[in-house]
Design a protein around this motif. Structure first.
Motif, short mmCIF file in Angstrom:
data_model
loop_
_atom_site.label_atom_id
_atom_site.label_comp_id
_atom_site.label_asym_id
_atom_site.label_seq_id
_atom_site.Cartn_x
_atom_site.Cartn_y
_atom_site.Cartn_z
N THR A 467 0.81 -1.24 0.00
CA THR A 467 0.00 0.00 0.00
C THR A 467 0.83 1.26 0.00
O THR A 467 0.26 2.35 -0.08
CB THR A 467 -0.92 0.01 1.23
N ALA A 468 2.16 1.17 0.09
CA ALA A 468 3.06 2.34 0.15
C ALA A 468 2.77 3.19 1.36
O ALA A 468 3.06 4.38 1.39
CB ALA A 468 2.97 3.15 -1.12
N GLU A 469 2.18 2.62 2.42
CA GLU A 469 1.88 3.35 3.65
C GLU A 469 3.17 3.50 4.46
O GLU A 469 3.94 2.56 4.63
CB GLU A 469 0.82 2.60 4.46
N VAL A 470 3.45 4.71 4.94
CA VAL A 470 4.66 4.98 5.75
C VAL A 470 4.47 4.37 7.13
O VAL A 470 3.43 4.56 7.77
CB VAL A 470 4.91 6.50 5.84
N LEU A 471 5.46 3.61 7.56
CA LEU A 471 5.41 2.91 8.85
C LEU A 471 6.13 3.71 9.90
O LEU A 471 7.29 4.11 9.71
CB LEU A 471 6.03 1.53 8.72
N THR A 472 5.40 3.97 11.00
CA THR A 472 6.01 4.73 12.11
C THR A 472 6.00 3.93 13.41
O THR A 472 6.69 4.32 14.37
CB THR A 472 5.24 6.03 12.32
N HIS A 473 5.22 2.85 13.49
CA HIS A 473 5.15 2.02 14.71
C HIS A 473 5.34 0.57 14.31
O HIS A 473 4.73 0.09 13.34
CB HIS A 473 3.79 2.19 15.40
N ALA A 474 6.15 -0.12 15.05
CA ALA A 474 6.45 -1.53 14.76
C ALA A 474 5.25 -2.41 14.98
O ALA A 474 5.08 -3.44 14.33
CB ALA A 474 7.63 -2.02 15.66
N GLU A 475 4.36 -2.01 15.85
CA GLU A 475 3.21 -2.84 16.17
C GLU A 475 2.22 -2.94 15.02
O GLU A 475 1.35 -3.79 15.03
CB GLU A 475 2.50 -2.27 17.40
N THR A 476 2.35 -2.06 13.98
CA THR A 476 1.45 -2.12 12.84
C THR A 476 1.93 -3.09 11.78
O THR A 476 1.28 -3.23 10.75
CB THR A 476 1.32 -0.72 12.21
N VAL A 477 3.07 -3.74 12.01
CA VAL A 477 3.65 -4.67 11.03
C VAL A 477 3.61 -6.07 11.62
O VAL A 477 3.85 -6.27 12.82
CB VAL A 477 5.12 -4.27 10.68
N GLU A 478 3.33 -7.05 10.78
CA GLU A 478 3.28 -8.44 11.22
C GLU A 478 4.48 -9.19 10.68
O GLU A 478 5.07 -8.82 9.65
CB GLU A 478 2.00 -9.09 10.70
N LYS A 479 4.81 -10.24 11.35
CA LYS A 479 5.96 -11.08 10.97
C LYS A 479 5.67 -11.71 9.60
O LYS A 479 4.60 -12.20 9.34
CB LYS A 479 6.20 -12.17 12.02
N GLY A 480 6.71 -11.66 8.74
CA GLY A 480 6.59 -12.22 7.41
C GLY A 480 6.06 -11.24 6.37
O GLY A 480 6.03 -11.55 5.18
N CYS A 494 12.46 -5.77 1.96
CA CYS A 494 12.81 -6.59 3.14
C CYS A 494 11.61 -7.39 3.59
O CYS A 494 10.46 -6.99 3.32
CB CYS A 494 13.28 -5.67 4.28
N GLU A 495 11.87 -8.49 4.27
CA GLU A 495 10.83 -9.32 4.90
C GLU A 495 11.00 -9.23 6.39
O GLU A 495 12.11 -9.36 6.93
CB GLU A 495 10.96 -10.77 4.42
N VAL A 496 9.91 -9.01 7.11
CA VAL A 496 9.97 -8.86 8.57
C VAL A 496 10.16 -10.25 9.20
O VAL A 496 9.33 -11.13 9.02
CB VAL A 496 8.70 -8.18 9.08
N LYS A 497 11.27 -10.44 9.93
CA LYS A 497 11.57 -11.72 10.59
C LYS A 497 11.06 -11.72 12.00
O LYS A 497 10.77 -12.78 12.57
CB LYS A 497 13.08 -11.95 10.58
N GLY A 498 10.98 -10.55 12.57
CA GLY A 498 10.49 -10.44 13.91
C GLY A 498 10.03 -9.04 14.20
O GLY A 498 10.44 -8.10 13.53
N VAL A 499 9.19 -8.85 15.24
CA VAL A 499 8.64 -7.55 15.58
C VAL A 499 8.89 -7.32 17.07
O VAL A 499 8.58 -8.17 17.91
CB VAL A 499 7.13 -7.50 15.30
N SER A 500 9.49 -6.15 17.36
CA SER A 500 9.74 -5.76 18.76
C SER A 500 9.03 -4.45 18.98
O SER A 500 9.19 -3.50 18.22
CB SER A 500 11.26 -5.61 19.03
N LYS A 501 8.24 -4.34 20.02
CA LYS A 501 7.49 -3.16 20.31
C LYS A 501 8.27 -2.16 21.16
O LYS A 501 7.76 -1.10 21.45
CB LYS A 501 6.19 -3.50 21.05
N LYS A 502 9.52 -2.48 21.59
CA LYS A 502 10.32 -1.57 22.36
C LYS A 502 10.98 -0.57 21.45
O LYS A 502 11.36 -0.92 20.37
CB LYS A 502 11.36 -2.31 23.16
#
Length: 502
Positions: A467-480, A494-502
């Protein structure tokens, strides 16, 4: 929200539907107005059926032919003019107005005039020919010839077997037996009748055997009288040099021949009465005039005799009149001599007075010469003054013209234009420098807030790949999930391998 929009749309549709609904009365009324405005008064021919003649005096029926039918109404004020009684199955010709009966919403015709179809066609042809010949001037009174007061011969153009001829001859014998009669026998109805009538008129006009011509027949229907509505007959009557009396039908019958003829008689008998005088009345009139002339002659002779006697008594003796005139002449001679002496003495006195006042011509010449010399001197002074004034005015005008020469005006305008051009160039350079400084300042401001400066310091911009949406918080992205990282130069998928909310 969707249900609210649906309710609003249905309300708007219902509002428009209510606004466009026609009441039945309005629809029928507007349809009637449209029909009446689209059709003028017109002629319609057809067969009568379903005839109804109620006590109101109106007539209602259906007019039909082999393919269609229409309701008709003829109101009481119109059907009073009918010359026949309408019946079912009758073929009629109608003059109608097209309309719509609003009470039942029925299309119908309002009848203004009704006539039987057969006679109606003849009547229309008669009216058309009458109008055309009238416009050509065949009916004008200026072309009508007078009927002779004492005709010697009467010409009759009619059927020898008809009652009209016998009526005409009987009246002629009774009123003026001295008149001779010439009959030009013709057929007065049928296919050959019109041609025979034309030939008879031309023959009578060519032979000139009669002084007046009577053309006519007895009464009959429009079809029976149709030969007298022939155009060629009308023109033959118009060109005929003999005076013509028409006597066609009864008093209520009118034909084209009646309008063209010099005189129209209501009946054949009346035509004979118009053609000749009544011999008995004429004789009585002559006797009466003779008696009046005799009496008036006697009275005139008596009066003239009395006048002569009166003049004889008043006439004096010649010698007495001569003496009277001689005395008057002597008196006038004396008066004339005295008057002549007075005029002669008066004229002599006037001559003496004028001789005393008359001056020598040389003195008058010297006086006029002095006046002439003075006037010449004044004229010379006035001329020199006017010449000097004109020279001064001319010099002034030349100076003004020199100042207004186009070359001087052009030089002044050229100098002013050069000054304005220099000022304009200077002003443009100043505005251009100001614009350059403002542009540099805006570029510095834009560079300070540009994300590219952030990328130069090692930062990146991360967007969701789909969607070309700008990401500002990690919690809005899912693994893979696939993301895209933008660097100062280039992009990383890139492919997301893991998500850290810190």
């Amino acid at each position: 929200m969707a249900s609210l929009n649906t309710s609003h749309s249905q309300g708007a549709l219902a509002s428009r539907a209510v606004k466009d609904v026609y009441p039945v009365s309005r629809l029928v009324r507007e349809a009637r107005v449209l029909l009446e405005g689209s059709f003028p008064l017109l002629w319609v021919e057809g067969e009568i059926s379903n005839l109804a003649m109620p006590a109101s005096g109106h007539i209602y029926f259906t007019l039909k032919d082999e393919a269609a039918q229409v309701r008709c109404a003829m109101f009481r004020n119109r059907n009073r003019q009918l010359r026949f009684t309408p019946e079912n199955g009758m073929q009629v010709l109608l003059r109608v107005r097209v309309t719509l009966y609003e009470g039942r919403g029925e299309f119908q015709l309002v009848v203004e005039h009704m006539e039987e179809a057969g006679s109606g066609a003849l009547q229309r042809a008669y009216e058309a020919l009458k109008q055309r010949l009238g416009q050509e001037g065949l009916f004008d009174d200026a072309h009508k010839k007078p009927i002779p007061a004492l005709p010697h011969t009467i010409g009759i153009i009619s059927s020898p077997d008809g009652a009209a001829v016998h009526d005409i001859v009987s009246v002629l014998k009774r009123r003026f037996p001295a008149a001779a009669v010439i009959l030009y026998p013709v057929a007065v109805q049928g296919e050959a009748a019109a041609r025979q009538l034309v030939d008879a008129v031309k023959l009578a006009d060519h032979r000139k055997d009669c002084d007046v011509l009577i053309i006519g027949r007895g009464g009959g229907s429009l079809e029976d009288l149709w030969s007298f509505n022939d155009e060629q007959l009308a023109r033959a009557l118009f060109n005929c040099e003999l005076p013509v009396i028409s006597a066609v039908g009864h008093e209520i019958d009118f034909t084209i021949a009646d309008f063209v003829a010099d005189v129209r008689a209501p009946t054949p008998s009346a035509a004979a009465e118009i053609a000749v005088p009544d011999a008995k009345q004429l004789l009585a009139k002559i006797l009466g005039l003779t008696q009046r002339l005799t009496v008036m002659t006697k009275q005139w002779l008596v009066g003239e005799q009395r006048h002569l006697q009166h003049l004889q008594r008043r006439l004096p003796r010649p010698d007495v009149q001569l003496n009277q005139h001689r005395q008057v002449l002597n008196q006038q001679t004396k008066l004339l001599g005295s008057a002549w002496q007075r005029i002669l003495m008066s004229s002599q006195q006037k001559l003496d007075y004028l001789s005393a006042r008359l001056k020598h011509p040389q003195a008058q010449i010297d006086k006029q010469q002095s006046k002439l010399t003075a006037l010449q001197h004044r004229l010379g002074q006035a001329f020199r003054a006017e010449f000097k004034h004109s020279e001064t005015a001319l010099s002034s005008l030349q100076q003004r013209l020199h100042r207004q020469l186009p070359t001087h005006v052009v030089i002044r305008h050229h100098d002013a234009l050069s000054l304005v051009r220099k000022q304009l160039d200077k002003l443009m350079l100043m505005q251009l420098d100001t614009a350059k400084q403002a542009l540099k300042q805006q570029m510095r401001t834009l560079a300070a807030v540009s994300p590219l400066n952030t990328l130069e310091r090692g930062y990146s911009i991360t967007t969701r790949q789909q969607t070309a949406e700008v990401l500002t918080h990690a919690e809005t992205v899912e693994k893979g999930e696939m993301i895209e990282v933008r660097l100062l130069q280039g992009h990383l998928a890139c492919e997301v391998k893991g998500v850290s909310k810190k």
